[in-house]
Each structure stands twice: as structure tokens, then as C-alpha cells.
Motif scaffolding. Sequence first.
Motif, PDB file in Angstrom:
ATOM      1  N   PRO A   1       0.786  -1.233   0.000  1.00  0.00           N
ATOM      2  CA  PRO A   1       0.000   0.000   0.000  1.00  0.00           C
ATOM      3  C   PRO A   1       0.822   1.288   0.000  1.00  0.00           C
ATOM      4  CG  PRO A   1      -0.072  -1.045   2.139  1.00  0.00           C
ATOM      5  CD  PRO A   1       0.651  -1.971   1.222  1.00  0.00           C
ATOM      6  N   GLY A   2       2.000   1.277   0.553  1.00  0.00           N
ATOM      7  CA  GLY A   2       2.732   2.534   0.647  1.00  0.00           C
ATOM      8  C   GLY A   2       4.225   2.342   0.570  1.00  0.00           C
ATOM      9  N   ILE A   3       4.913   3.464   0.527  1.00  0.00           N
ATOM     10  CA  ILE A   3       6.355   3.452   0.373  1.00  0.00           C
ATOM     11  C   ILE A   3       7.048   2.747   1.543  1.00  0.00           C
ATOM     12  CG2 ILE A   3       6.675   5.752   1.373  1.00  0.00           C
ATOM     13  CD1 ILE A   3       8.742   4.212  -1.494  1.00  0.00           C
ATOM     14  N   TRP A   4       6.540   2.936   2.762  1.00  0.00           N
ATOM     15  CA  TRP A   4       7.195   2.322   3.918  1.00  0.00           C
ATOM     16  C   TRP A   4       7.121   0.805   3.873  1.00  0.00           C
ATOM     17  CZ3 TRP A   4      10.615   5.180   5.965  1.00  0.00           C
ATOM     18  CH2 TRP A   4      10.444   6.557   6.016  1.00  0.00           C
ATOM     19  N   SER A   5       6.023   0.294   3.370  1.00  0.00           N
ATOM     20  CA  SER A   5       5.904  -1.165   3.211  1.00  0.00           C
ATOM     21  C   SER A   5       6.900  -1.681   2.190  1.00  0.00           C
ATOM     22  CB  SER A   5       4.493  -1.537   2.763  1.00  0.00           C
ATOM     23  OG  SER A   5       3.562  -1.212   3.749  1.00  0.00           O
TER      24      SER A   5
ATOM     25  N   VAL B   1      20.145  -2.139   2.998  1.00  0.00           N
ATOM     26  CA  VAL B   1      19.815  -0.720   2.789  1.00  0.00           C
ATOM     27  C   VAL B   1      19.679  -0.409   1.301  1.00  0.00           C
ATOM     28  CG1 VAL B   1      20.712   1.627   3.017  1.00  0.00           C
ATOM     29  CG2 VAL B   1      20.788   0.068   4.972  1.00  0.00           C
ATOM     30  N   CYS B   2      20.597  -0.904   0.488  1.00  0.00           N
ATOM     31  CA  CYS B   2      20.533  -0.599  -0.941  1.00  0.00           C
ATOM     32  C   CYS B   2      19.352  -1.274  -1.616  1.00  0.00           C
ATOM     33  CB  CYS B   2      21.852  -0.960  -1.612  1.00  0.00           C
ATOM     34  SG  CYS B   2      23.179   0.151  -1.122  1.00  0.00           S
ATOM     35  N   PHE B   3      19.020  -2.501  -1.196  1.00  0.00           N
ATOM     36  CA  PHE B   3      17.850  -3.136  -1.789  1.00  0.00           C
ATOM     37  C   PHE B   3      16.559  -2.517  -1.271  1.00  0.00           C
ATOM     38  CE2 PHE B   3      14.968  -6.588  -3.074  1.00  0.00           C
ATOM     39  CZ  PHE B   3      15.317  -6.629  -4.412  1.00  0.00           C
ATOM     40  N   ALA B   4      16.602  -1.943  -0.071  1.00  0.00           N
ATOM     41  CA  ALA B   4      15.427  -1.223   0.439  1.00  0.00           C
ATOM     42  C   ALA B   4      15.088  -0.057  -0.481  1.00  0.00           C
ATOM     43  CB  ALA B   4      15.683  -0.722   1.863  1.00  0.00           C
ATOM     44  N   VAL B   5      16.101   0.566  -1.058  1.00  0.00           N
ATOM     45  CA  VAL B   5      15.885   1.653  -2.025  1.00  0.00           C
ATOM     46  C   VAL B   5      15.559   1.073  -3.399  1.00  0.00           C
ATOM     47  CG1 VAL B   5      16.998   3.595  -3.198  1.00  0.00           C
ATOM     48  CG2 VAL B   5      17.385   3.228  -0.757  1.00  0.00           C
ATOM     49  N   GLY B   6      16.239  -0.017  -3.761  1.00  0.00           N
ATOM     50  CA  GLY B   6      16.073  -0.599  -5.087  1.00  0.00           C
ATOM     51  C   GLY B   6      14.738  -1.253  -5.336  1.00  0.00           C
TER      52      GLY B   6
ATOM     53  N   GLY C   1      12.705  -0.071  -8.446  1.00  0.00           N
ATOM     54  CA  GLY C   1      12.340  -0.921  -9.571  1.00  0.00           C
ATOM     55  C   GLY C   1      10.848  -0.913  -9.842  1.00  0.00           C
ATOM     56  N   GLN C   2      10.062  -0.907  -8.776  1.00  0.00           N
ATOM     57  CA  GLN C   2       8.611  -0.843  -8.951  1.00  0.00           C
ATOM     58  C   GLN C   2       8.183   0.484  -9.589  1.00  0.00           C
ATOM     59  OE1 GLN C   2       7.294  -1.644  -4.937  1.00  0.00           O
ATOM     60  NE2 GLN C   2       6.693  -3.713  -5.530  1.00  0.00           N
ATOM     61  N   THR C   3       8.853   1.550  -9.246  1.00  0.00           N
ATOM     62  CA  THR C   3       8.539   2.861  -9.839  1.00  0.00           C
ATOM     63  C   THR C   3       8.854   2.857 -11.329  1.00  0.00           C
ATOM     64  OG1 THR C   3       8.950   3.965  -7.738  1.00  0.00           O
ATOM     65  CG2 THR C   3       9.032   5.336  -9.723  1.00  0.00           C
ATOM     66  N   ILE C   4       9.997   2.288 -11.687  1.00  0.00           N
ATOM     67  CA  ILE C   4      10.352   2.169 -13.108  1.00  0.00           C
ATOM     68  C   ILE C   4       9.286   1.367 -13.843  1.00  0.00           C
ATOM     69  CG2 ILE C   4      11.988   1.091 -14.709  1.00  0.00           C
ATOM     70  CD1 ILE C   4      14.185   1.803 -12.605  1.00  0.00           C
ATOM     71  N   GLN C   5       8.863   0.272 -13.247  1.00  0.00           N
ATOM     72  CA  GLN C   5       7.839  -0.560 -13.874  1.00  0.00           C
ATOM     73  C   GLN C   5       6.533   0.220 -14.036  1.00  0.00           C
ATOM     74  OE1 GLN C   5       6.831  -4.144 -11.742  1.00  0.00           O
ATOM     75  NE2 GLN C   5       5.853  -5.050 -13.534  1.00  0.00           N
ATOM     76  N   LYS C   6       6.158   0.961 -13.019  1.00  0.00           N
ATOM     77  CA  LYS C   6       4.906   1.734 -13.076  1.00  0.00           C
ATOM     78  C   LYS C   6       4.937   2.780 -14.188  1.00  0.00           C
ATOM     79  CE  LYS C   6       1.767   4.321 -10.125  1.00  0.00           C
ATOM     80  NZ  LYS C   6       1.514   4.834  -8.781  1.00  0.00           N
ATOM     81  N   ILE C   7       6.095   3.404 -14.362  1.00  0.00           N
ATOM     82  CA  ILE C   7       6.227   4.409 -15.430  1.00  0.00           C
ATOM     83  C   ILE C   7       6.007   3.759 -16.795  1.00  0.00           C
ATOM     84  CG2 ILE C   7       7.901   5.896 -16.626  1.00  0.00           C
ATOM     85  CD1 ILE C   7       9.081   6.485 -13.778  1.00  0.00           C
TER      86      ILE C   7
ATOM     87  N   TRP D   1      10.880  -5.991 -17.197  1.00  0.00           N
ATOM     88  CA  TRP D   1      12.291  -6.368 -17.326  1.00  0.00           C
ATOM     89  C   TRP D   1      13.224  -5.281 -16.818  1.00  0.00           C
ATOM     90  CZ3 TRP D   1      13.215 -11.113 -17.148  1.00  0.00           C
ATOM     91  CH2 TRP D   1      12.323 -12.028 -17.701  1.00  0.00           C
ATOM     92  N   LEU D   2      12.861  -4.032 -16.976  1.00  0.00           N
ATOM     93  CA  LEU D   2      13.694  -2.960 -16.413  1.00  0.00           C
ATOM     94  C   LEU D   2      13.646  -2.977 -14.885  1.00  0.00           C
ATOM     95  CD1 LEU D   2      13.040  -0.013 -18.891  1.00  0.00           C
ATOM     96  CD2 LEU D   2      15.134  -1.373 -18.629  1.00  0.00           C
ATOM     97  N   ALA D   3      12.488  -3.307 -14.324  1.00  0.00           N
ATOM     98  CA  ALA D   3      12.391  -3.416 -12.860  1.00  0.00           C
ATOM     99  C   ALA D   3      13.263  -4.560 -12.352  1.00  0.00           C
ATOM    100  CB  ALA D   3      10.933  -3.632 -12.438  1.00  0.00           C
TER     101      ALA D   3
END
Length: 145
Positions: free
Chosen positions: A4-8, A44-49, A53-59, A71-73
Motif C-alpha cells: 500500500p505505501g512506500i514504507w511497506s 539498505v541498498c535493496f530497500a531503495v532498489g 524498480g517498482q517505480t520504473i515498472q509503473k512508469i 524487465w527494467l524493474a
Amino acid sequence: GGEPGIWSRLGKGFVWGAVIAGLQWPIVRAAGVRPVRFIAVSAVCFAVGYPGGQTIQKIFISLNMHRTGYWLAVAAFGLFLGVPQWWIFRRRMHRASLWIVISVAGWMLAGLEWIHYFIQTYGIVTGAGLVWLARSRPPQREELS
């Protein structure tokens, strides 16, 4: 996805990064990689990634390019986990930069079978790559005279 959200998504990425690195560490410890730093950096890096990746996919989905977005995600997941790990490996393993390629390849091949065999495919590809890299001699350091 489906969080549901960014924190999740940040939390899920953090946990996945820590678990993946924790499973990789028994292999890379032979090369002298310390567990706390390796697992923390990966988490930490995968927490950002993961949300990245989901944002890239959504775009790309909004551009009606569903497969490209997927595939880009998946590639982004491999990069966000592989690049920081390479940063740690580079002083301990010969040809450590190949880890970035192996990490992305592991994610991409696992993405072909995401639903059923993701963990096994990713583990086989990246595990074999890590064993090969960890057994290689460390990079030669130039001596200062």
C-alpha cells in the motif's frame, strides 16, 4: 508489488536484501567479506532498489509498455543489490566487477520463472558466480616504493 505505501515497500526491500545477503555470506566469507557490513549494505541498498524498480515498472506500464517495465524493474533489482556488493567485493576478489553482470543475470533468468522457481534459479545462478569469484585470487595491489 501490491504494497500500500512506500514504507511497506522499503521494509520489504530491506528484509529481502538482508535475507539474500545472509544466504550469500557463507560463500563470500571465504574471500574475507565481513558479515555485518555486507548484510547491512545489501539490505539498505535493496530497500531503495525494490521501490525504485517498482517505480520504473509503473512508469512503463503507464506508457503501455508492460513487458519493458517488468524487465527494467528486474534489472534494477539486480543492480541495486549487485553494485553495492561489488563495492565490497572489489578489494577481495579478482574480477569482482563481473558480480554486477552475474547479479543482473540471476535476476533476469529468475524473472523468466518468477512465480514457480524464482528462488532456485536466482540461487543457482548467483551462487555459482559467487563460488567462482570467491575462489579467485584477490586483486594484485601495486606496492609503493
